[in-house]
Design a protein around this motif. Structure first.
Motif, short mmCIF file in Angstrom:
data_model
loop_
_atom_site.label_atom_id
_atom_site.label_comp_id
_atom_site.label_asym_id
_atom_site.label_seq_id
_atom_site.Cartn_x
_atom_site.Cartn_y
_atom_site.Cartn_z
N VAL A 36 0.85 -1.17 0.00
CA VAL A 36 0.00 0.00 0.00
C VAL A 36 0.89 1.23 0.00
O VAL A 36 1.64 1.44 0.95
CB VAL A 36 -0.92 0.03 1.24
CG1 VAL A 36 -1.83 1.23 1.20
CG2 VAL A 36 -1.72 -1.26 1.34
N ALA A 37 0.86 1.99 -1.05
CA ALA A 37 1.56 3.26 -1.08
C ALA A 37 0.57 4.28 -0.52
O ALA A 37 -0.32 4.77 -1.22
CB ALA A 37 1.98 3.63 -2.50
N VAL A 38 0.68 4.56 0.76
CA VAL A 38 -0.34 5.31 1.48
C VAL A 38 -0.54 6.72 0.92
O VAL A 38 -1.65 7.17 0.73
CB VAL A 38 -0.02 5.35 2.99
CG1 VAL A 38 -1.00 6.25 3.73
CG2 VAL A 38 -0.06 3.94 3.56
N ALA A 39 0.54 7.41 0.66
CA ALA A 39 0.41 8.80 0.21
C ALA A 39 -0.32 8.90 -1.12
O ALA A 39 -1.01 9.87 -1.38
CB ALA A 39 1.79 9.46 0.11
N THR A 40 -0.17 7.88 -1.95
CA THR A 40 -0.83 7.91 -3.25
C THR A 40 -2.09 7.04 -3.28
O THR A 40 -2.76 6.96 -4.28
CB THR A 40 0.14 7.43 -4.36
OG1 THR A 40 0.58 6.11 -4.02
CG2 THR A 40 1.32 8.36 -4.49
N ARG A 41 -2.37 6.38 -2.16
CA ARG A 41 -3.57 5.54 -1.99
C ARG A 41 -3.68 4.44 -3.04
O ARG A 41 -4.76 4.11 -3.50
CB ARG A 41 -4.82 6.40 -1.99
CG ARG A 41 -4.86 7.33 -0.80
CD ARG A 41 -6.21 8.01 -0.70
NE ARG A 41 -6.26 8.81 0.50
CZ ARG A 41 -6.15 10.12 0.52
NH1 ARG A 41 -5.99 10.80 -0.60
NH2 ARG A 41 -6.21 10.78 1.66
N HIS A 42 -2.55 3.87 -3.43
CA HIS A 42 -2.55 2.75 -4.37
C HIS A 42 -2.31 1.45 -3.60
O HIS A 42 -1.52 1.40 -2.67
CB HIS A 42 -1.44 2.90 -5.42
CG HIS A 42 -1.72 3.97 -6.41
ND1 HIS A 42 -0.96 5.09 -6.52
CD2 HIS A 42 -2.70 4.08 -7.33
CE1 HIS A 42 -1.44 5.86 -7.47
NE2 HIS A 42 -2.50 5.27 -7.98
N VAL A 43 -3.00 0.41 -4.03
CA VAL A 43 -2.78 -0.93 -3.47
C VAL A 43 -2.30 -1.82 -4.61
O VAL A 43 -2.91 -1.85 -5.68
CB VAL A 43 -4.07 -1.50 -2.86
CG1 VAL A 43 -3.86 -2.93 -2.40
CG2 VAL A 43 -4.55 -0.62 -1.72
N VAL A 44 -1.20 -2.52 -4.39
CA VAL A 44 -0.64 -3.40 -5.40
C VAL A 44 -0.56 -4.81 -4.83
O VAL A 44 0.02 -5.00 -3.77
CB VAL A 44 0.78 -2.93 -5.83
CG1 VAL A 44 1.38 -3.90 -6.84
CG2 VAL A 44 0.72 -1.53 -6.42
N GLU A 45 -1.16 -5.77 -5.50
CA GLU A 45 -1.06 -7.16 -5.08
C GLU A 45 0.31 -7.69 -5.53
O GLU A 45 0.67 -7.59 -6.69
CB GLU A 45 -2.16 -8.00 -5.72
CG GLU A 45 -3.56 -7.59 -5.31
CD GLU A 45 -3.88 -7.94 -3.86
OE1 GLU A 45 -3.31 -8.90 -3.33
OE2 GLU A 45 -4.71 -7.23 -3.28
#
Length: 138
Positions: A36-45
């Motif tokens: 989870v790249a929190v600052a950019t709100r992306h979730v990568v499996e």
């Protein structure tokens, strides 16, 4: 995380903050790996690792310096492999390895250079060629 005291339910996490880019990258383990790249709100499996992800490092460099549009991070795993990722894509940019042992340390020291620590060796990888350019051992 599940607060249940059942020993069969294990959860762990690896995290890295980048003060230069004020971004946080977190990897959680609870039957599935995801970053989870929190600052950019992306979730990568993180489907490419075959064992637990034990380290993560968010790039302190602007994505354009990597020739990318999205934030970049690297993961190291108990499977002896490191992967370079771009969010929000779920396919890695590069596969770095295999290493002889678990990759317990990762760092992006230059937009094209990643350092991985595995066992008693330090590997310096050139991202463009996915080749270890230098290996240091005691």
């Amino acid at each position: 995380f599940d607060d249940d005291d059942d020993d069969d339910d294990e959860a762990s996490a690896a995290a890295h903050t980048s003060s230069a880019s004020e971004k946080l990258c977190v990897v959680t383990r609870d039957d599935s790996e995801r970053a989870v790249a929190v600052a950019t709100r992306h979730v990568v499996e993180l489907k490419k690792h075959t064992a637990e992800v034990v380290r993560v490092c968010h790039s302190p460099f602007e994505p354009s310096m990597h020739g990318r549009e999205g934030p970049v991070f690297v993961t190291g795993g108990a499977d002896g492999v490191a992967f370079l990722w771009e969010t929000p894509n779920e396919e890695p940019i590069a596969r770095l390895g295999p290493h002889d042992e678990e990759v317990y340390g990762v760092d992006i020291v230059d937009p094209g250079v990643i350092v991985c620590a595995a066992g008693d060796r330090l590997h310096m990888w050139d991202v463009a060629s996915a080749e270890a350019t230098c290996v240091h051992a005691p």
